[in-house]
Design an enzyme around this catalytic site. Structure first.
Site, mmCIF file in Angstrom:
data_model
loop_
_atom_site.group_PDB
_atom_site.id
_atom_site.type_symbol
_atom_site.label_atom_id
_atom_site.label_comp_id
_atom_site.label_asym_id
_atom_site.label_seq_id
_atom_site.Cartn_x
_atom_site.Cartn_y
_atom_site.Cartn_z
ATOM 1 N N ASP A 191 0.948 -1.249 0.134
ATOM 2 C CA ASP A 191 0.298 -0.219 -0.156
ATOM 3 C C ASP A 191 1.209 1.152 0.146
ATOM 4 O O ASP A 191 1.982 1.125 0.915
ATOM 5 C CB ASP A 191 -0.881 0.372 1.253
ATOM 6 C CG ASP A 191 -2.333 1.118 1.444
ATOM 7 O OD1 ASP A 191 -2.864 0.652 0.098
ATOM 8 O OD2 ASP A 191 -1.935 1.976 2.179
ATOM 9 N N ASP A 318 -10.429 1.632 -4.838
ATOM 10 C CA ASP A 318 -11.037 3.182 -4.467
ATOM 11 C C ASP A 318 -11.619 3.481 -5.799
ATOM 12 O O ASP A 318 -11.246 4.918 -5.528
ATOM 13 C CB ASP A 318 -9.139 3.385 -4.038
ATOM 14 C CG ASP A 318 -8.836 2.634 -2.853
ATOM 15 O OD1 ASP A 318 -9.425 2.251 -2.098
ATOM 16 O OD2 ASP A 318 -7.438 3.126 -2.975
#
Ligand code: TEU
Length: 541
Positions: A191, A318
């Site tokens: 991430d 996302d």
């Protein structure tokens, strides 16, 4: 051996895939149950979004324990069973490593707050904060207890950035990756990994909310080399991908060129900002095809020239669904879904499929703000209203842009809650599920097209290895590229518009073979008509 370029990755948002307990939250056993489905699709690796203990302020990206399973999703035994069963289906796991920040409920932060200096040095504490803005809105610094200091949080206030300059932090991070490696995991998605390397002196910068001051810093590359050496670099095979926020080609080549021993590949997001007005996410704008095409070409050629490697994707947890952003989805859902798929699966890089994409899932079409739960959307809603937008305008923006758009339950069948859960789902299922669901779509055109694309990549080194060359660069409607390897060529034409477009096909390709198209009966003529959202791949060997 480096990673296998023939592989295709499938992303699962565990919270929304399949609930086997009736608590409204998807779980690891639900994924085990669906492994035969994934094998049928043909994917090689599944990336799981975080399932570790977490207060769920940011749906698991706020980790409070890196080496355990959140009871919400199951147990460590479930995880081990999942890893073993997946292997039997020819599938490897890729885990999400959130190493830039941890939850403020993590014991490191709690000890730091209680005054433990060893752990205070785990975080980025300053007497005087910079002017940086959090990626989820507001100030990126918050008071650190009553010490008079501030801690950095590039994301939510409960996600404290870790201080990678501290060797003890790096050791802890390496241990996390090694813990999962010992369980047989060989795939890792890191991430926002281009944000871990902060400079010693942090500087104000009013441009781009301060991003240039903390993104892609030179030391970031050093930390990735160390992480590689101390952990996954010791494995045979496997696959690593770094999520690169606000990045550029030069850095992405550096991150992913095999000689540098950092990562196998990178995600970048530039192509998913072509429907942002002035670079701002919370706006409404029709996507700019010219910009999308140019970005694909510049990145495709740049990464190819520098021997870098990209993760190819339109959808993830996302992003709103690509079908709603790039396609006239009301009239051409099937054509659009297959064209978008071909435009990345035949390109140079590793394709990622986000759950539901393979059946053409679309945004949920919620009609009330009460249906949205994501922290980023809720903050944006307040900020847009405060900036003077009307309630209607604000809601239209949230509807189009919310991350919840992709996080809705996987649509398995037409039964209540799309067959995802017998309880009340943590996030309401999309309105489209009675029609768009696995049961209806599995023998349909979209799913079978994905199966073909995955198979072709395995069979043809031209697809998995060939260089990338831009084609028809001046076209206002067609995104096209050529792949080349050992004298073989593949031309991939993608019509991004809901109308016919005529192109001139070069003489050599008129003698080529149609490898794949989402329309039947294609004839290769000099004046070639591409139908709405048609994709056509022509092979010359
Ligand atoms: O996202 C990184 C990131 O930069 C996001 O802000 C992204 O640009 C945004 O969500 C688009 O609106 C990663 C994860 O993918 C995301 O789910 C996490 O919330 C975030 O990191 C923090 O860990």
């Amino acid at each position: 051996m480096t990673f296998d370029k023939k592989q295709v990755v499938y992303q699962i948002y565990p919270k929304s895939y399949k609930d086997t307990t009736g608590n409204g939250v998807g779980d690891l056993r639900g994924i085990i149950e669906k492994l035969p489905y994934l094998q049928e699709l043909g994917v090689d690796v599944i990336w799981l979004n975080p399932f570790y203990p977490s207060p769920q302020r940011d749906n698991g990206y706020d980790v409070s324990d890196y080496t355990a399973v959140n009871p919400l999703f199951g147990t460590m035994d479930d995880f081990e069973e999942l890893a073993q069963t997946a292997k039997k289906h020819g599938i490897e796991l890729m885990l999400d490593m959130v190493l830039n920040h941890c939850s403020t409920e993590h014991e490191w932060f709690q000890k730091a707050l209680a005054g433990d200096q060893y752990y205070q040095d785990f975080f980025i504490l300053r007497d005087h904060p910079t002017d940086w803005v959090s990626k989820f809105g507001g100030n990126a610094w918050a008071p650190f207890g009553d010490t008079g200091k501030y801690y950095l949080h590039l994301f939510d206030v409960t996600q404290a950035d870790l201080n990678w300059r501290n060797p003890h932090v790096r050791e802890e991070m390496f241990k996390v990756v090694n813990f999962w490696r010992k369980k047989g995991v060989k795939g890792f998605r890191f991430d926002v990994i281009n944000l871990i390397g902060k400079d010693e002196v942090l500087k104000n910068n009013p441009n781009f909310d301060g991003k240039p001051e903390y993104t892609d810093r030179p030391i970031n590359h050093d930390y990735l080399k160390m992480l590689n050496q101390a952990s996954f670099g010791q494995d045979q095979g496997g696959m690593t991908v770094g999520e690169m926020s606000f990045t550029d080609i030069e850095n992405c080549v550096q991150y992913s060129n095999p000689n540098n021993k950092e990562l196998d590949m990178v995600f970048n997001f530039h192509h998913l900002k072509v429907d942002y007005e002035n670079g701002q996410k919370w706006t409404l704008k029709t996507f700019d095809f010219e910009e999308l095409k140019t970005l694909f070409h510049t990145w495709g050629e740049g990464m190819s020239a520098g021997d870098g490697w990209s993760a190819l994707f339109y959808n993830n947890h996302d992003q709103p669904r690509a079908l709603n952003r790039f396609v006239d989805v009301k009239n051409f859902r099937t054509e659009g879904a297959t064209m978008l798929a071909a435009s990345i699966h035949l390109s140079r890089g590793t394709p990622y499929i986000y759950m539901g994409e393979e059946i053409g899932m679309i945004d949920p079409d919620y009609d009330s703000m009460a249906d949205y739960v994501d922290v980023e959307s809720l903050n944006a809603y307040q900020e847009l209203l405060a900036a003077g937008k009307s309630e209607n305008e604000t809601f239209a923006i949230i509807q189009a842009k919310s991350r919840d758009n992709s996080r809705t339950p996987m649509q398995w069948d037409a039964s209540p809650n799309a067959g995802f859960s017998t309880g009340t789902p943590w996030l309401k299922a999309g309105r489209s599920y009675p029609e768009i669901n696995v049961e209806n779509e599995k023998s349909g055109q979209i799913f079978t097209f994905y199966q073909t694309l995955i198979k072709l990549r395995k069979e043809m080194p031209l697809i998995s290895e060939g260089v990338y060359k831009a084609a028809y660069q001046d076209s206002k409607k067609i995104y096209a590229f050529e792949r080349q390897l050992d004298g073989q060529k593949l031309l991939v034409l993608n019509n991004f518009f809901p109308e016919n477009v005529t192109i001139q096909l070069p003489a050599d390709y008129q003698t080529g073979k149609v490898l794949l198209s989402n329309y039947d009966n294609v004839e290769l003529t000099e004046n070639l008509v591409l139908q709405p959202y048609q994709s056509l791949a022509i092979h010359l060997d």
